[in-house]
Write an enzyme that holds these catalytic residues in place. Structure first.
Site, PDB file in Angstrom:
ATOM      1  N   ARG A  53       0.875  -1.179   0.000  1.00  0.00           N
ATOM      2  CA  ARG A  53       0.000   0.000   0.000  1.00  0.00           C
ATOM      3  C   ARG A  53       0.905   1.218   0.000  1.00  0.00           C
ATOM      4  O   ARG A  53       2.121   1.110   0.041  1.00  0.00           O
ATOM      5  CB  ARG A  53      -1.019  -0.015   1.146  1.00  0.00           C
ATOM      6  CG  ARG A  53      -0.680  -0.732   2.409  1.00  0.00           C
ATOM      7  CD  ARG A  53       0.442  -0.121   3.187  1.00  0.00           C
ATOM      8  NE  ARG A  53       0.220   1.300   3.420  1.00  0.00           N
ATOM      9  CZ  ARG A  53       1.156   2.178   3.681  1.00  0.00           C
ATOM     10  NH1 ARG A  53       2.429   1.811   3.742  1.00  0.00           N
ATOM     11  NH2 ARG A  53       0.880   3.437   3.895  1.00  0.00           N
ATOM     12  N   GLY A  54       0.275   2.406  -0.051  1.00  0.00           N
ATOM     13  CA  GLY A  54       1.071   3.623  -0.242  1.00  0.00           C
ATOM     14  C   GLY A  54       1.117   3.904  -1.742  1.00  0.00           C
ATOM     15  O   GLY A  54       1.387   2.998  -2.545  1.00  0.00           O
ATOM     16  N   ALA A  55       0.832   5.154  -2.109  1.00  0.00           N
ATOM     17  CA  ALA A  55       0.613   5.480  -3.521  1.00  0.00           C
ATOM     18  C   ALA A  55       1.753   5.008  -4.445  1.00  0.00           C
ATOM     19  O   ALA A  55       1.506   4.297  -5.426  1.00  0.00           O
ATOM     20  CB  ALA A  55       0.369   6.984  -3.657  1.00  0.00           C
ATOM     21  N   ASP A 242      -1.821  10.898  -1.843  1.00  0.00           N
ATOM     22  CA  ASP A 242      -2.207   9.847  -2.795  1.00  0.00           C
ATOM     23  C   ASP A 242      -2.570  10.418  -4.158  1.00  0.00           C
ATOM     24  O   ASP A 242      -2.528   9.719  -5.165  1.00  0.00           O
ATOM     25  CB  ASP A 242      -3.386   9.048  -2.240  1.00  0.00           C
ATOM     26  CG  ASP A 242      -2.913   8.195  -1.081  1.00  0.00           C
ATOM     27  OD1 ASP A 242      -2.873   8.701   0.058  1.00  0.00           O
ATOM     28  OD2 ASP A 242      -2.521   7.043  -1.324  1.00  0.00           O
ATOM     29  N   LYS A 253      -4.610  10.182   3.362  1.00  0.00           N
ATOM     30  CA  LYS A 253      -5.344   9.319   4.296  1.00  0.00           C
ATOM     31  C   LYS A 253      -6.357  10.101   5.131  1.00  0.00           C
ATOM     32  O   LYS A 253      -6.073  11.208   5.588  1.00  0.00           O
ATOM     33  CB  LYS A 253      -4.328   8.615   5.195  1.00  0.00           C
ATOM     34  CG  LYS A 253      -4.878   7.676   6.233  1.00  0.00           C
ATOM     35  CD  LYS A 253      -5.776   6.591   5.654  1.00  0.00           C
ATOM     36  CE  LYS A 253      -5.120   5.784   4.557  1.00  0.00           C
ATOM     37  NZ  LYS A 253      -6.065   4.914   3.838  1.00  0.00           N
TER      38      LYS A 253
END
Ligand code: MRU
Length: 365
Positions: A53-55, A242, A253
Site C-alpha cells: 500500500r502507499g501510492a 495519494d 489518508k
C-alpha cells in the site's frame, strides 16, 4: 533502508526471474514476512488486500503485475485485461494509473515475444525512479527541519499521519524521507505518529519504520494532534499524498484534513511531500478525486497481538451499528504551506507546481 542490518526494498524481482517478492505489510509490526507474487492475480490481490500500500508502491506493484501477465500471455487482449484488473484494485492513488500508462507506453509497438523482457525492464526502472525521487524529496525537505532546529535549538517536533515512509514507496518514503535524512545528518528530530485509524498504518508501520531507523517518536491517538498543536508541541506537520491536483489540492489518508485545519488555526507549517507520479494534472479540484470507501469491518474489528503473543482479531462495535469507512480526504491547497517534490519545494498552487514542472504548461495539462 536496512532491516536487521540488511538493505531492503519493499518490492524486488525474485532470483528465478518468474516472480516478485514483497513485504506483507498486513503482518507488520508483529511479523516480518515476505510474499511471492507469481501472477497478475497475485499482484492485484496484494494491492487490494493492502499487503502492499502507499501510492508509489501501489504503482510499482501494478507495473510488475503487467510483467507477470506478460510472462503468461503478452497478447494485446491479455494486457488490456490486466490493466483493467489492476486499475480496479484501488481508486484513489493516481500513481497506479500513471504506472500502468508508463507500462503501456513502454510496450507500444513491441512484438509480443519481446514484451515480457521489456515489461520487466520498465517496471524495474519505475522502481529505481521512485527511489531516486524519494531520495531527492528527502534532500529538498530536510532543510525545512534543519532550519526549524537552527531557530529553536531543540529537537524538531514533526507530526505525521498514516505511513508515508519507505513502506509506502520502494525505499526512503515521501514524508519520512526528509526526517530520515535530517536525522542521519545529526539534526535532532522527534516524530508524533498519528495511529491512523482504522487500519493503523501510523501505529503499525510508521512507528515500526522509525524504530528500525532509530528515530525518536511517540505514537498518539488520531485525535491528539489538535491538542499538541494548541500547546505548541508541534513545529511542523509533514504528510504524504495519494493524489495532488494541478492546483495543489492534496488527497491523503482520512484525517489529514483535520490536521491541516488545526495547523492553520495554530500557525503550524503544514507541508506535503510527493513525487511527480502523485500529481494528477487532469484534475484541478480535489472534490473530483474518487475517495475509496473501504469495508466497515476495518472499523468493527481490531487486530493485534495478545499478551500471550498470539495474533488475534476482536470485534469492538455493537453488532447492529451502521459503519462508514471513507479512506481518504482532501485538504484544499489554501491550507497547505508548501509541497516538497523531487524537483524542489513550491507553493501548493498551479503556479507553484508549474514552476517545478514547466513542461506541463507547454503540454496544456
Ligand atoms: O491506504 P494507504 O495505506 O495506501 O494510504 C497511504 C497514504 O495515505 C499515504 O500517506 C500516501 O500513499 C502517501 S505515501 C508515500
Amino acid at each position: 533502508v536496512r532491516v536487521d542490518g540488511r538493505p531492503t526494498r519493499t518490492i524486488w524481482p525474485a532470483d528465478d526471474g518468474r516472480a516478485v517478492e514483497i513485504i506483507d505489510q498486513t503482518r507488520l509490526p508483529h511479523v516480518f514476512a515476505t510474499r511471492r507474487l507469481s501472477t497478475l492475480a497475485d499482484a492485484a490481490d496484494a494491492i487490494r488486500s493492502m499487503q502492499v500500500r502507499g501510492a508509489p508502491l501501489i504503482g510499482v506493484t501494478a507495473a510488475y503485475g503487467i510483467w507477470l501477465q506478460a510472462l503468461e500471455d503478452a497478447g494485446d487482449a491479455a494486457l488490456a485485461a490486466a490493466r483493467a484488473a489492476l486499475l480496479a484494485t484501488r481508486p484513489t492513488a493516481v500513481d497506479l494509473r500513471h504506472a500502468l500508462d508508463a507500462m503501456a507506453e513502454a510496450l507500444r509497438g513491441v512484438p509480443p515475444g519481446e514484451r515480457a523482457a521489456r515489461a520487466r525492464a520498465r517496471a524495474g526502472e519505475l522502481a529505481d525512479e521512485d527511489i531516486a525521487a524519494c531520495r531527492a524529496i528527502g534532500e529538498h525537505g530536510a532543510p525545512l527541519l534543519e532550519a526549524l532546529h537552527a531557530q529553536s535549538g531543540r529537537a524538531v517536533q514533526v507530526l505525521t499521519h498514516c505511513n508515508a515512509g519507505w513502506l509506502a514507496t520502494v525505499d526512503w518514503g515521501t514524508a519520512l524521507a526528509p526526517i530520515y535524512l535530517a536525522h542521519d545528518r545529526g539534526t535532532p528530530v522527534h516524530v508524533w505518529v498519528d495511529e491512523t485509524r482504522p487500519r493503523n498504518q501510523g501505529a503499525a508501520l510508521t512507528a515500526w519504520e522509525l524504530l528500525e531507523h532509530g528515530v525518536p517518536h511517540t505514537v498518539v491517538a488520531d485525535n491528539a494532534g489538535g491538542h499538541l498543536m494548541q500547546r505548541g508541541r508541534v513545529d511542523l506537520v509533514l504528510v504524504g499524498s495519494d493524489r495532488t491536483t494541478a492546483r495543489g489540492d492534496v488527497c491523503n489518508k482520512i484525517g489529514t484534513l483535520q490536521k491541516a485545519l488545526a495547523a492553520r488555526e495554530y500557525r503550524v507549517p503544514f507541508h506535503v511531500a510527493l513525487p511527480a507520479s502523485t500529481i494528477d494534472w487532469t484534475l484541478e479540484d480535489g472534490a473530483q478525486i474518487p475517495i475509496e470507501e473501504r469495508s466497515g469491518d476495518e472499523l468493527r474489528r481490531v487486530s493485534g497481538r495478545t499478551p500471550g503473543g498470539e495474533l488475534a482479531t476482536v470485534e469492538i462495535l455493537p453488532a447492529g451499528s451502521a459503519v462508514a469507512n471513507p479512506a481518504f480526504d482532501v485538504t484544499p491547497a489554501h491550507l497547505v504551506t508548501g509541497l516538497v517534490t523531487e524537483r524542489g519545494r513550491c507553493a501548493a498552487s498551479r503556479e507553484g507546481l508549474l514552476s517545478l514542472y514547466p513542461e506541463r504548461a507547454a503540454q496544456g495539462s
